[in-house]
Design a protein around this motif. Structure first.
Motif, PDB file in Angstrom:
ATOM      1  N   ARG A  38      -7.986   8.232 -18.139  1.00 49.68           N
ATOM      2  CA  ARG A  38      -8.402   8.049 -16.734  1.00 49.68           C
ATOM      3  C   ARG A  38      -9.635   7.155 -16.646  1.00 49.68           C
ATOM      4  NH1 ARG A  38      -7.525  12.090 -12.541  1.00 49.68           N
ATOM      5  NH2 ARG A  38      -9.728  11.883 -12.085  1.00 49.68           N
ATOM      6  N   TYR A  91      -6.608  12.801 -22.075  1.00 49.08           N
ATOM      7  CA  TYR A  91      -6.142  12.399 -20.735  1.00 49.08           C
ATOM      8  C   TYR A  91      -7.313  11.882 -19.909  1.00 49.08           C
ATOM      9  CZ  TYR A  91      -4.887  13.261 -15.828  1.00 49.08           C
ATOM     10  OH  TYR A  91      -4.706  13.142 -14.468  1.00 49.08           O
ATOM     11  N   ARG A  92      -8.455  12.578 -20.010  1.00 49.69           N
ATOM     12  CA  ARG A  92      -9.635  12.138 -19.226  1.00 49.69           C
ATOM     13  C   ARG A  92     -10.132  10.784 -19.711  1.00 49.69           C
ATOM     14  NH1 ARG A  92     -10.926  17.924 -19.455  1.00 49.69           N
ATOM     15  NH2 ARG A  92      -9.830  18.646 -17.592  1.00 49.69           N
ATOM     16  N   ARG A 108       1.879   4.448  -3.079  1.00 47.81           N
ATOM     17  CA  ARG A 108       1.647   5.861  -2.823  1.00 47.81           C
ATOM     18  C   ARG A 108       2.942   6.670  -2.760  1.00 47.81           C
ATOM     19  NH1 ARG A 108      -2.256   2.894  -1.781  1.00 47.81           N
ATOM     20  NH2 ARG A 108      -4.412   3.619  -1.843  1.00 47.81           N
ATOM     21  N   SER A 115       4.530   7.615  -5.541  1.00 46.37           N
ATOM     22  CA  SER A 115       4.338   8.614  -6.594  1.00 46.37           C
ATOM     23  C   SER A 115       3.054   8.307  -7.339  1.00 46.37           C
ATOM     24  CB  SER A 115       5.515   8.566  -7.564  1.00 46.37           C
ATOM     25  OG  SER A 115       5.154   9.189  -8.772  1.00 46.37           O
ATOM     26  N   SER A 116       2.180   9.285  -7.441  1.00 47.40           N
ATOM     27  CA  SER A 116       0.894   9.022  -8.106  1.00 47.40           C
ATOM     28  C   SER A 116       1.063   8.792  -9.607  1.00 47.40           C
ATOM     29  CB  SER A 116      -0.076  10.175  -7.872  1.00 47.40           C
ATOM     30  OG  SER A 116       0.369  11.328  -8.542  1.00 47.40           O
ATOM     31  N   ARG A 130     -10.462   2.738 -10.118  1.00 45.55           N
ATOM     32  CA  ARG A 130      -9.957   4.041  -9.697  1.00 45.55           C
ATOM     33  C   ARG A 130      -9.304   4.719 -10.901  1.00 45.55           C
ATOM     34  NH1 ARG A 130      -7.431   3.017  -3.853  1.00 45.55           N
ATOM     35  NH2 ARG A 130      -7.271   5.252  -3.995  1.00 45.55           N
ATOM     36  N   ALA A 131      -9.438   6.050 -10.955  1.00 43.72           N
ATOM     37  CA  ALA A 131      -8.867   6.780 -12.095  1.00 43.72           C
ATOM     38  C   ALA A 131      -7.351   6.923 -11.965  1.00 43.72           C
ATOM     39  CB  ALA A 131      -9.520   8.151 -12.211  1.00 43.72           C
ATOM     40  N   ILE A 132      -6.859   7.036 -10.730  1.00 43.14           N
ATOM     41  CA  ILE A 132      -5.409   7.044 -10.498  1.00 43.14           C
ATOM     42  C   ILE A 132      -5.110   6.106  -9.331  1.00 43.14           C
ATOM     43  CG2 ILE A 132      -4.962   9.358 -11.414  1.00 43.14           C
ATOM     44  CD1 ILE A 132      -4.863  10.354  -8.540  1.00 43.14           C
ATOM     45  N   LEU A 133      -3.835   5.857  -9.061  1.00 44.87           N
ATOM     46  CA  LEU A 133      -3.424   4.898  -8.019  1.00 44.87           C
ATOM     47  C   LEU A 133      -4.222   3.601  -8.130  1.00 44.87           C
ATOM     48  CD1 LEU A 133      -3.359   7.289  -4.896  1.00 44.87           C
ATOM     49  CD2 LEU A 133      -1.487   6.783  -6.410  1.00 44.87           C
ATOM     50  N   GLN A 191       0.828  -1.206   0.000  1.00 45.67           N
ATOM     51  CA  GLN A 191       0.000   0.000   0.000  1.00 45.67           C
ATOM     52  C   GLN A 191       0.868   1.263   0.000  1.00 45.67           C
ATOM     53  OE1 GLN A 191      -2.371   0.738   3.476  1.00 45.67           O
ATOM     54  NE2 GLN A 191      -4.110   1.403   2.266  1.00 45.67           N
TER      55      GLN A 191
END
Lengths: 127, 371
Positions: free
Chosen positions: B147, B143-144, B74, B76-77, B156-159, B70
């Protein structure tokens, strides 16, 4: 007339996830905008676990601008998780008006939380 | 884009200092630059770092493995999946665990989506900084879409938080896989004409050719990797040179340019983004049915292993050492970030107007450095 909230953001050591989501929230919400300086901001957004190198500048800023609402965005800004103890809860002298949990919260959650908090603060008598 | 806080500390008739970074809303990196500007040309670069020293590598060795994964995700995103993939690969090498083919394909798909998202957001910022606002808006839309595709696969869109030792945390239902493929097909249609227009657009050529040159010699001396090095003619790409996960089947077409300038970096980012769309689609189309995880043993052997992946910004290596029960040391070698020497080499002599485009083109604002 729609109120446009001017925001200033400080990253105090985050991974950049909350910062990306805040950028996305401001890019897509018509009532959120960036302030050029903290002096012209309606709120200060705080990301990251408040690392030692960033505590002093933040303390200076919140001392100078005592009435500027501080909104802590993301889990690590609240208690430092998963980077260890930290965040606004470890700073007894720092008062925050919003603690938004999430790792990271979505842009929609961020935009809604900012609007609600600033609208509520605007209705309160001036400090 | 508000990168600067326009802090003029000292000003005479022609010379002043100009601060960039760390307290400014759009600056994502862990460094602060103080530019000394004379007649609008950068004469010197002051540098301060240490703003994100979180001691993650030291903490990893003291944590239970689940919490360690975990934390790694985290650091670096912009390279969250790359970090977990490298960490998990090093652990799997230690245990001698084979990752199922379906999980390998999912790992590659997410790795390429992560690269795509970073490259597209960099390109959107770069074109905006160069005054091509309509193109920047189109790239932001791309970019969207990237995502949304990441969200379809990982929730999830990031991470994305999907990679775990031995495979992936959960399977991707067929409906979500198809949804991601439809999004990628649309993205390909949306992005391909943009690449065509941006590569030889006269106004962009005028602003980017011979600007912020990092020659092959300099890139080699600084041991640069990733897109910045490939734009300087250094053809190093771990996905092709030492393929891992499902890359041997995907056959990566690595992109290189010889110019070493901002235009070469723009072209590399555009073509790599295009290649990432192809690789993600291919990984999702050829993903076999079957298991998604091989459960690893609980104990960590008393040995040392290492694994490297091609993160969006270049080679990222994890070296892990066990003591027979748990991790005793973790070392992270992240791609070189914008440090004092690199900042001075890139920025000294530049016109102030060109500082931001050059910094964006080297993806200097990505907080990828472990701290």
């Amino acid at each position: 007339m729609t109120t446009i909230y001017q925001l200033y953001k400080i990253n105090t050591g985050s991974c950049g996830g909350c910062d990306s989501e805040i950028l996305e929230a401001v890019a897509t919400a018509p009532d959120l905008a960036w302030a050029d300086t903290p002096l012209t901001a309606d709120a200060l957004l705080l990301t990251g676990p408040l690392l030692p190198a960033m505590r002093h500048p933040l303390q200076n800023l919140t001392t100078i601008m005592a009435t500027l609402p501080v909104l802590a965005i993301g889990r690590c800004a609240l208690d430092g998780h998963p980077f260890g103890r930290g965040g606004v809860r470890a700073q007894a002298k720092l008062t925050v008006q919003l603690e938004l949990d999430g790792c990271p919260p979505t842009p929609e959650e961020i935009a809604a939380a900012i609007r609600t908090t600033l609208a509520t603060l605007a209705q309160e008598p001036r400090r | 884009m508000r990168y600067n806080i326009a802090l003029t500390i000292k000003r005479s008739s022609v010379s002043y200092t100009f601060a960039l970074g760390v307290y400014a809303p759009h600056w994502k990196g862990p460094q602060r630059l103080i530019l000394t500007v004379d007649q609008d040309v950068v004469r010197d670069v002051g540098y301060t770092d240490g703003y994100n020293e979180r001691g993650c590598a030291e903490r990893l060795a003291r944590m239970p493995l689940d919490s360690a994964v975990q934390l790694v995700a985290r650091i670096s995103s912009v390279a969250s999946h790359a970090h977990t993939l490298a960490f998990c690969s090093a652990l799997e090498a230690m245990w001698g665990v084979a990752v199922p083919a379906r999980a390998q394909c999912l790992r590659c798909a997410l790795a390429e989506l992560e690269r795509l998202a970073l490259h597209l957001s960099t390109l959107a910022e770069l074109t905006a900084a160069l005054g091509a606002q309509p193109r920047s808006t189109q790239l932001s839309e791309c970019y969207r879409t990237a995502r949304r595709a990441t969200h379809a696969l990982s929730g999830r869109a990031i991470l994305p938080d999907l990679c775990v030792p031995g495979g992936v945390r959960r399977d991707v239902p067929d409906e979500q896989r198809k949804q991601a493929l439809v999004l990628l097909e649309g993205l390909q249609r949306q992005f391909f004409p943009l690449v065509d227009q941006l590569v030889d657009q006269p106004t962009l050529l005028a602003r980017t050719v011979n600007l912020g040159i990092l020659s092959r010699e300099v890139a080699e001396r600084f041991q640069l990797r990733g897109p910045v090095a490939r734009a300087a003619g250094i053809a190093i790409d771990l996905r092709r040179d030492t393929p891992y996960a499902a890359y041997p089947q995907l056959e990566v077409r690595s992109v290189t340019q010889d110019g070493g300038d901002t235009h070469a970096r723009l072209v590399v980012l555009l073509l790599e983004a295009l290649e990432s769309i192809r690789l993600t689609s291919l990984a999702l189309q050829t993903m076999p049915d079957g298991e998604i995880r091989t459960l690893p043993p609980r104990d960590i052997p008393a040995t040392q292993t290492s694994a490297a992946v091609e993160s969006p910004r270049g080679e990222l290596r994890y070296t892990v050492q066990g003591d027979g029960q748990r991790l005793s040391t973790v070392t992270i070698a992240a791609p070189r970030t914008l440090d004092r020497l690199l900042a001075r080499t890139l920025l000294t002599g530049l016109h102030l107007d060109n500082v931001i485009p050059v910094l964006i083109s080297v993806q200097a604002d990505a907080a990828d450095a472990e701290g």
